[in-house]
Write a protein that holds these residues in place. Structure first.
Motif, short mmCIF file in Angstrom:
data_model
loop_
_atom_site.label_atom_id
_atom_site.label_comp_id
_atom_site.label_asym_id
_atom_site.label_seq_id
_atom_site.Cartn_x
_atom_site.Cartn_y
_atom_site.Cartn_z
N GLN A 68 44.23 46.87 31.97
CA GLN A 68 44.65 46.19 32.36
C GLN A 68 44.53 45.06 33.68
O GLN A 68 44.82 44.08 33.38
N ILE A 69 43.67 46.26 34.77
CA ILE A 69 43.76 45.25 35.66
C ILE A 69 42.12 44.25 35.38
O ILE A 69 42.36 43.17 35.85
N VAL A 70 41.48 44.77 34.62
CA VAL A 70 40.05 43.77 34.27
C VAL A 70 41.12 42.93 33.56
O VAL A 70 39.74 42.04 33.30
N GLU A 71 41.19 43.33 32.68
CA GLU A 71 41.84 42.11 31.39
C GLU A 71 42.40 41.10 32.45
O GLU A 71 42.19 40.06 32.27
N GLN A 72 43.61 41.40 32.95
CA GLN A 72 44.74 39.68 34.37
C GLN A 72 42.89 39.10 34.35
O GLN A 72 43.85 38.19 34.88
N ILE A 73 42.58 39.73 35.70
CA ILE A 73 41.44 39.09 36.84
C ILE A 73 40.73 38.55 35.25
O ILE A 73 40.58 37.28 35.54
N ASN A 74 40.11 39.17 34.34
CA ASN A 74 38.98 38.16 33.12
C ASN A 74 39.89 37.02 33.09
O ASN A 74 39.05 36.39 32.94
N GLU A 75 40.89 37.45 33.08
CA GLU A 75 41.65 36.05 31.69
C GLU A 75 41.75 34.80 33.21
O GLU A 75 41.45 33.98 32.57
N ALA A 76 42.13 35.34 34.23
CA ALA A 76 42.00 33.94 35.49
C ALA A 76 40.44 33.68 35.86
O ALA A 76 40.17 32.52 35.69
N ARG A 77 39.88 34.38 35.40
CA ARG A 77 38.72 34.04 35.61
C ARG A 77 37.84 33.23 34.60
O ARG A 77 37.24 32.19 35.28
N ARG A 78 38.09 33.89 33.65
CA ARG A 78 37.98 32.62 32.13
C ARG A 78 37.97 31.19 32.59
O ARG A 78 37.64 30.24 32.13
N LYS A 79 39.66 31.34 32.71
CA LYS A 79 40.47 30.00 32.92
C LYS A 79 39.52 29.15 34.42
O LYS A 79 39.39 27.98 33.75
#
Length: 123
Positions: A68-79
């Protein structure tokens, strides 16, 4: 009650004792981006997540919390990478690689980084 982020040693001890471990249902609640960011430093220090050369976090030791940590932060990074690429008229892949290089350079000693496809502790 089991620890929120059970260590492999703890899980092995349970297994040797004839018990099994499953993550508490509460760990499956979706984290917000802020919660993920608040937990990131500790997750890195505990060896649960690490930086990758592609600019994104990766899961070093699998758990629902780490994912969950990885998914949330990676989504923000992608944007953010897409915004930077658009703003500078460059490819997102170029932004990702530069961000990955910088993230690995800035990673603290003892935290995990992915080098040549393998997770290693940064010296």
């Amino acid at each position: 009650m089991f620890p929120k982020l059970a260590t492999p040693a703890f899980i092995a001890l349970l297994t040797l004792s004839g018990l099994s471990y499953s993550e508490p249902a509460v760990a499956l609640q979706q984290l917000t981006l802020q919660q993920a960011m608040d937990q990131l430093h500790q997750a890195k220090a505990d060896g649960w997540v690490g930086e990758q050369p592609n600019g994104y976090l990766g899961v070093v030791r699998d758990s629902a919390q780490a994912r969950q940590i990885v998914e949330q932060i990676n989504e923000a990074r992608r944007k953010e990478y897409a915004r930077i690429a658009d703003e500078n008229d460059i490819a997102v892949a170029d932004v990702e690689l530069l961000a990955g290089k910088r993230a690995i350079e800035r990673t603290q000693s003892g935290h995990y980084i992915k080098i040549d496809g393998q997770w290693k502790k940064k010296p």
